[in-house]
Scaffold this active site. Structure first.
Site, PDB file in Angstrom:
ATOM      1  CE  LYS A  21      -2.361   0.091   3.711  1.00 36.76           C
ATOM      2  NZ  LYS A  21      -2.638   1.162   4.675  1.00 36.76           N
ATOM      3  NE  ARG A  96      -6.654   1.910  11.439  1.00 37.95           N
ATOM      4  CZ  ARG A  96      -5.444   2.168  10.918  1.00 37.95           C
ATOM      5  NH1 ARG A  96      -5.270   3.156  10.082  1.00 37.95           N
ATOM      6  NH2 ARG A  96      -4.426   1.426  11.253  1.00 37.95           N
ATOM      7  NE  ARG A 135       7.092  -4.536   6.083  1.00 39.56           N
ATOM      8  CZ  ARG A 135       5.906  -4.079   5.676  1.00 39.56           C
ATOM      9  NH1 ARG A 135       5.777  -3.507   4.509  1.00 39.56           N
ATOM     10  NH2 ARG A 135       4.848  -4.196   6.439  1.00 39.56           N
ATOM     11  NE  ARG A 141       8.521  -3.862  13.717  1.00 40.34           N
ATOM     12  CZ  ARG A 141       7.428  -3.156  13.462  1.00 40.34           C
ATOM     13  NH1 ARG A 141       7.435  -2.226  12.545  1.00 40.34           N
ATOM     14  NH2 ARG A 141       6.326  -3.385  14.138  1.00 40.34           N
ATOM     15  NE  ARG A 152       0.873  -5.189  12.479  1.00 39.98           N
ATOM     16  CZ  ARG A 152       2.142  -5.630  12.548  1.00 39.98           C
ATOM     17  NH1 ARG A 152       2.668  -5.966  13.710  1.00 39.98           N
ATOM     18  NH2 ARG A 152       2.874  -5.733  11.466  1.00 39.98           N
TER      19      ARG A 152
HETATM   20  P1  AMP Z   1      -1.294   2.914  10.526  1.00 44.87           P
HETATM   21  O1  AMP Z   1       0.072   3.389  10.160  1.00 44.87           O
HETATM   22  O2  AMP Z   1      -2.343   3.332   9.518  1.00 44.87           O
HETATM   23  O3  AMP Z   1      -1.354   1.439  10.829  1.00 44.87           O
HETATM   24  O4  AMP Z   1      -1.702   3.675  11.880  1.00 44.87           O
HETATM   25  C1  AMP Z   1      -0.910   3.569  13.033  1.00 44.87           C
HETATM   26  C2  AMP Z   1      -1.734   3.921  14.258  1.00 44.87           C
HETATM   27  O5  AMP Z   1      -2.233   5.261  14.143  1.00 44.87           O
HETATM   28  C3  AMP Z   1      -2.958   3.065  14.453  1.00 44.87           C
HETATM   29  O6  AMP Z   1      -2.669   1.861  15.122  1.00 44.87           O
HETATM   30  C4  AMP Z   1      -3.834   3.990  15.292  1.00 44.87           C
HETATM   31  O7  AMP Z   1      -3.387   4.044  16.620  1.00 44.87           O
HETATM   32  C5  AMP Z   1      -3.561   5.335  14.670  1.00 44.87           C
HETATM   33  N1  AMP Z   1      -4.486   5.619  13.552  1.00 44.87           N
HETATM   34  C6  AMP Z   1      -4.167   5.739  12.228  1.00 44.87           C
HETATM   35  N2  AMP Z   1      -5.252   5.983  11.482  1.00 44.87           N
HETATM   36  C7  AMP Z   1      -6.305   6.012  12.346  1.00 44.87           C
HETATM   37  C8  AMP Z   1      -7.698   6.209  12.186  1.00 44.87           C
HETATM   38  N3  AMP Z   1      -8.246   6.395  10.969  1.00 44.87           N
HETATM   39  N4  AMP Z   1      -8.470   6.178  13.291  1.00 44.87           N
HETATM   40  C9  AMP Z   1      -7.939   5.981  14.508  1.00 44.87           C
HETATM   41  N5  AMP Z   1      -6.640   5.769  14.735  1.00 44.87           N
HETATM   42  C10 AMP Z   1      -5.806   5.785  13.670  1.00 44.87           C
END
Ligand code: AMP
Length: 204
Positions: A21, A96, A135, A141, A152
């Site tokens: 992505k 989300r 990765r 990690r 996840r």
């Molecule tokens: P991501 O990189 O998109 O996986 O986002 C990392 C973290 O940011 C997530 O685990 C949430 O804690 C927060 N986050 C990102 N996008 C959202 C969203 N649309 N709504 C709520 N929390 C978000």
């Protein structure tokens, strides 16, 4: 082809961890001359810079929980109101959940616009797991255990299905086969967007 001054592309990219992505999103953004708006990246940048917002969300991100819809929605409104997002944007990580879809609808509706396409990068679960595992090993990690990866992906599937249902009913979801070379997948995405009449502003 030269884009007309009025060409816009308001896009959302959706896909599990390991779907490519980020890479494909950057290519799309470049080709359409639009910014990537990734809520996760914005939160992480704020945490890194130690801003008040960053301090507010550090513990939430660390725990793997979601930031409140209110705070995230305000952040997205602010970002999408900036001049560089006028001609469009590629959202990544937002909306989300169903409530966030409604918030985004309301915001875009105020401007008389809506999303043009939702790009779903479809990668089988086993393939996602394999890619994340490689990765994780490369990046050393220790927290990317098979259990955590599975969790996840469970969360992604649970959260994403209802969103795709809403956008699918609007006929704006392009399901893209996310298995293949990076260039092949980019071509599939561009073909789907072209079929919707979306005009690229740059060759990638
Ligand atoms: P991501 O990189 O998109 O996986 O986002 C990392 C973290 O940011 C997530 O685990 C949430 O804690 C927060 N986050 C990102 N996008 C959202 C969203 N649309 N709504 C709520 N929390 C978000």
């Amino acid at each position: 082809m030269t884009a007309s001054a009025t060409s816009t592309a308001r896009l959302l990219i959706v896909g599990p961890q390991g779907s490519g992505k980020g890479t494909q999103g950057a290519r799309i953004a470049e080709a359409y001359g639009i910014p990537v708006v990734s809520t996760g990246d914005i939160f992480r940048a704020n945490i890194k810079e130690g801003t008040p917002l960053g301090k507010q969300v550090t513990a939430i991100l660390d725990a793997g929980d979601l930031v409140s819809d209110e705070l995230t929605g305000a952040l997205v409104r602010d970002r999408l109101s900036q001049p560089d997002a006028e001609a469009g944007f590629l959202l990544d990580g937002y909306p989300r959940n169903a409530a966030q879809v409604e918030d985004l609808d309301a915001f875009l509706g105020e401007q008389g616009v809506g999303l043009d396409a939702v790009i779903l990068l479809d990668v089988p679960r086993e393939e996602s797991i394999a890619r994340i595992t490689v990765r994780a090993a490369e990046q050393g990690r220790g927290d990317d255990t098979p259990d955590a990866i599975e969790k996840r992906l469970d969360i992604y599937e649970a959260q994403t299905a209802p969103i795709l249902e809403v956008y699918g009913a609007r006929g704006i979801v392009d399901r893209i086969d996310g298995v293949g070379s990076l260039d092949e997948i980019t071509e599939r995405i561009f073909a789907a967007l072209s079929a919707r009449g979306l005009v690229r502003t740059a060759a990638v």
